[in-house]
Design a protein around this motif. Structure first.
Motif, PDB file in Angstrom:
ATOM      1  N   ARG A  26     -49.018 104.309 -99.945  1.00 57.52           N
ATOM      2  CA  ARG A  26     -48.284 105.530 -99.600  1.00 57.52           C
ATOM      3  C   ARG A  26     -47.716 105.456 -98.182  1.00 57.52           C
ATOM      4  N   ARG A  27     -48.381 104.695 -97.316  1.00 54.40           N
ATOM      5  CA  ARG A  27     -47.899 104.548 -95.930  1.00 54.40           C
ATOM      6  C   ARG A  27     -46.519 103.891 -95.874  1.00 54.40           C
ATOM      7  N   ALA A  28     -46.118 103.229 -96.942  1.00 55.80           N
ATOM      8  CA  ALA A  28     -44.793 102.598 -96.983  1.00 55.80           C
ATOM      9  C   ALA A  28     -43.688 103.646 -96.855  1.00 55.80           C
ATOM     10  N   MET A  29     -43.975 104.882 -97.281  1.00 53.05           N
ATOM     11  CA  MET A  29     -42.966 105.933 -97.149  1.00 53.05           C
ATOM     12  C   MET A  29     -42.627 106.183 -95.685  1.00 53.05           C
ATOM     13  N   ALA A  30     -43.613 106.114 -94.806  1.00 46.33           N
ATOM     14  CA  ALA A  30     -43.360 106.277 -93.368  1.00 46.33           C
ATOM     15  C   ALA A  30     -42.508 105.127 -92.843  1.00 46.33           C
ATOM     16  N   LEU A  31     -42.746 103.920 -93.344  1.00 49.15           N
ATOM     17  CA  LEU A  31     -41.948 102.759 -92.938  1.00 49.15           C
ATOM     18  C   LEU A  31     -40.495 102.939 -93.345  1.00 49.15           C
ATOM     19  N   TRP A  32     -40.263 103.347 -94.586  1.00 47.73           N
ATOM     20  CA  TRP A  32     -38.895 103.542 -95.062  1.00 47.73           C
ATOM     21  C   TRP A  32     -38.202 104.674 -94.315  1.00 47.73           C
ATOM     22  N   ALA A  33     -38.920 105.758 -94.031  1.00 50.10           N
ATOM     23  CA  ALA A  33     -38.333 106.867 -93.285  1.00 50.10           C
ATOM     24  C   ALA A  33     -37.964 106.423 -91.877  1.00 50.10           C
ATOM     25  N   THR A 120     -47.463  86.008 -96.114  1.00 48.96           N
ATOM     26  CA  THR A 120     -47.567  87.412 -95.750  1.00 48.96           C
ATOM     27  C   THR A 120     -46.894  87.586 -94.400  1.00 48.96           C
ATOM     28  N   VAL A 121     -46.199  88.694 -94.252  1.00 51.17           N
ATOM     29  CA  VAL A 121     -45.450  88.977 -93.025  1.00 51.17           C
ATOM     30  C   VAL A 121     -45.818  90.386 -92.577  1.00 51.17           C
ATOM     31  N   ARG A 122     -46.022  90.560 -91.264  1.00 52.96           N
ATOM     32  CA  ARG A 122     -46.314  91.885 -90.705  1.00 52.96           C
ATOM     33  C   ARG A 122     -45.478  92.084 -89.447  1.00 52.96           C
ATOM     34  N   GLY A 123     -44.402  92.833 -89.565  1.00 51.67           N
ATOM     35  CA  GLY A 123     -43.589  93.158 -88.411  1.00 51.67           C
ATOM     36  C   GLY A 123     -44.273  94.208 -87.549  1.00 51.67           C
ATOM     37  N   PRO A 124     -43.687  94.532 -86.402  1.00 49.96           N
ATOM     38  CA  PRO A 124     -44.318  95.480 -85.483  1.00 49.96           C
ATOM     39  C   PRO A 124     -44.559  96.864 -86.093  1.00 49.96           C
ATOM     40  N   VAL A 125     -43.591  97.397 -86.812  1.00 49.90           N
ATOM     41  CA  VAL A 125     -43.761  98.723 -87.408  1.00 49.90           C
ATOM     42  C   VAL A 125     -44.784  98.647 -88.541  1.00 49.90           C
ATOM     43  N   GLU A 126     -44.755  97.563 -89.307  1.00 54.23           N
ATOM     44  CA  GLU A 126     -45.753  97.380 -90.367  1.00 54.23           C
ATOM     45  C   GLU A 126     -47.165  97.310 -89.770  1.00 54.23           C
ATOM     46  N   GLN A 127     -47.311  96.602 -88.670  1.00 53.49           N
ATOM     47  CA  GLN A 127     -48.622  96.518 -88.024  1.00 53.49           C
ATOM     48  C   GLN A 127     -49.087  97.900 -87.571  1.00 53.49           C
ATOM     49  N   LEU A 128     -48.176  98.672 -86.999  1.00 51.27           N
ATOM     50  CA  LEU A 128     -48.498 100.018 -86.538  1.00 51.27           C
ATOM     51  C   LEU A 128     -48.965 100.911 -87.687  1.00 51.27           C
ATOM     52  N   LEU A 129     -48.349 100.731 -88.859  1.00 49.05           N
ATOM     53  CA  LEU A 129     -48.679 101.555 -90.025  1.00 49.05           C
ATOM     54  C   LEU A 129     -49.763 100.936 -90.906  1.00 49.05           C
ATOM     55  N   GLY A 130     -50.256  99.746 -90.530  1.00 53.52           N
ATOM     56  CA  GLY A 130     -51.285  99.087 -91.338  1.00 53.52           C
ATOM     57  C   GLY A 130     -50.751  98.582 -92.661  1.00 53.52           C
ATOM     58  N   ILE A 145     -38.945  86.793-103.470  1.00 53.58           N
ATOM     59  CA  ILE A 145     -39.363  88.137-103.853  1.00 53.58           C
ATOM     60  C   ILE A 145     -40.195  88.671-102.698  1.00 53.58           C
ATOM     61  N   SER A 146     -39.777  89.771-102.113  1.00 55.63           N
ATOM     62  CA  SER A 146     -40.519  90.399-101.014  1.00 55.63           C
ATOM     63  C   SER A 146     -41.099  91.708-101.512  1.00 55.63           C
ATOM     64  N   ILE A 147     -42.415  91.819-101.430  1.00 55.49           N
ATOM     65  CA  ILE A 147     -43.101  93.036-101.847  1.00 55.49           C
ATOM     66  C   ILE A 147     -43.582  93.715-100.574  1.00 55.49           C
ATOM     67  N   ARG A 148     -42.828  94.731-100.137  1.00 51.62           N
ATOM     68  CA  ARG A 148     -43.112  95.425 -98.888  1.00 51.62           C
ATOM     69  C   ARG A 148     -44.035  96.608 -99.130  1.00 51.62           C
ATOM     70  N   GLY A 149     -44.836  96.930 -98.113  1.00 47.16           N
ATOM     71  CA  GLY A 149     -45.647  98.134 -98.186  1.00 47.16           C
ATOM     72  C   GLY A 149     -47.024  97.935 -98.776  1.00 47.16           C
ATOM     73  N   LEU A 150     -47.576  96.737 -98.655  1.00 44.05           N
ATOM     74  CA  LEU A 150     -48.920  96.473 -99.168  1.00 44.05           C
ATOM     75  C   LEU A 150     -49.955  96.609 -98.062  1.00 44.05           C
ATOM     76  N   ASP A 151     -51.165  96.959 -98.444  1.00 42.98           N
ATOM     77  CA  ASP A 151     -52.280  96.912 -97.508  1.00 42.98           C
ATOM     78  C   ASP A 151     -52.476  95.443 -97.118  1.00 42.98           C
ATOM     79  N   PRO A 152     -52.725  95.132 -95.839  1.00 42.19           N
ATOM     80  CA  PRO A 152     -52.867  93.733 -95.427  1.00 42.19           C
ATOM     81  C   PRO A 152     -53.941  92.963 -96.208  1.00 42.19           C
ATOM     82  N   ALA A 153     -55.057  93.608 -96.529  1.00 42.54           N
ATOM     83  CA  ALA A 153     -56.106  92.919 -97.288  1.00 42.54           C
ATOM     84  C   ALA A 153     -55.632  92.590 -98.703  1.00 42.54           C
ATOM     85  N   VAL A 154     -54.889  93.496 -99.319  1.00 48.65           N
ATOM     86  CA  VAL A 154     -54.358  93.266-100.667  1.00 48.65           C
ATOM     87  C   VAL A 154     -53.319  92.155-100.630  1.00 48.65           C
ATOM     88  N   ALA A 155     -52.440  92.165 -99.623  1.00 49.90           N
ATOM     89  CA  ALA A 155     -51.421  91.122 -99.502  1.00 49.90           C
ATOM     90  C   ALA A 155     -52.062  89.756 -99.289  1.00 49.90           C
TER      91      ALA A 155
END
Length: 174
Positions: A26-33, A120-130, A145-155
Motif C-alpha cells: 500500500r505504501r506504493a501509493m505514496a511513491l506514485w503520488a 532488486t533496486v531501492r531508490g532514495p524515495v523507495e528507501q524512505l518509504l520502505g 519486467i520491473s515490479i515496483r512497490g514491494l516490501d524489501p524483504a519480499v523483493a
C-alpha cells in the motif's frame, strides 16, 4: 511473508494466462503520488512565474493555474488509488507475471527459461518509504519486467528464489 510458490496450472506449456495474484505494498501509493507531484510542481511553478512576471501571459496562464489547482491534487489522489487496484505480480515455478499501468495497462509474463538477471533496486524515495523494486531482465526485446512497490524483504526473497529456480531451469535464456 508472501508465499511465492504457486502450483502449476496444468495449462499447455505450464503457464496459465491469468491475472497475477499478489498486490504491491500500500505504501506504493505514496511513491506514485510523490512522483506525480514532483512532475507537476515544475510545470505549475513555471506557470505561476509567467503569471506573476509576464502580464501579457495572464489571459492564458490564469485559467491554466486554476485548472492545475484542481487537477494536480485530484491526480495525486486518484492516480495512486487506481494504480494500486491494477498493479499485481506473481512468480511461479514456470514464470514471472506482472500487471501494471493506470491509463495504459500492461500485462507481462516471462517464462523462467528466458530470465537472464534478477535484481532488486531501492531508490532514495523507495528507501524512505520502505519499498523496493524487483527487476527481472529477460531475453526479450520488450525489456525488463520491473515490479515496483514491494516490501524489501519480499523483493529479496523473490529475487533469491527466482535466481535459484532460473539456475535449475533448462534453457539458454536467449
Amino acid at each position: 511473508m508472501v508465499n511465492l510458490a504457486v502450483p502449476s496450472s496444468g495449462a499447455p506449456g505450464g503457464v496459465a494466462l491469468r491475472p497475477p495474484r499478489h498486490r504491491v505494498e500500500r505504501r506504493a501509493m505514496a511513491l506514485w503520488a510523490a512522483r506525480g507531484l514532483a512532475f507537476s510542481a515544475p510545470l505549475v511553478g513555471a506557470l505561476a512565474v509567467a503569471f506573476a512576471f509576464w502580464s501579457v501571459s495572464r489571459p492564458w496562464t490564469g485559467p491554466l493555474l486554476v485548472a492545475a489547482a484542481v487537477l494536480v491534487p485530484l491526480h495525486a489522489v486518484v492516480m495512486p488509488l487506481w494504480r494500486y487496484r491494477v498493479h499485481r505480480w506473481e512468480s511461479t515455478e514456470e514464470a514471472v507475471f506482472a500487471a501494471e499501468g493506470w491509463i495504459v495497462r500492461q500485462w507481462r509474463i516471462a517464462p523462467l527459461s528466458r530470465i537472464q538477471t534478477v535484481d532488486t533496486v531501492r531508490g532514495p524515495v523507495e528507501q524512505l518509504l520502505g519499498l523496493s523494486t524487483l527487476v527481472v531482465t529477460t531475453a526479450s526485446s520488450s525489456g525488463a519486467i520491473s515490479i515496483r512497490g514491494l516490501d524489501p524483504a519480499v523483493a529479496t526473497e523473490a529475487a533469491d528464489r527466482l535466481a535459484e529456480i532460473t539456475r535449475r531451469t533448462p534453457g539458454d535464456a536467449t
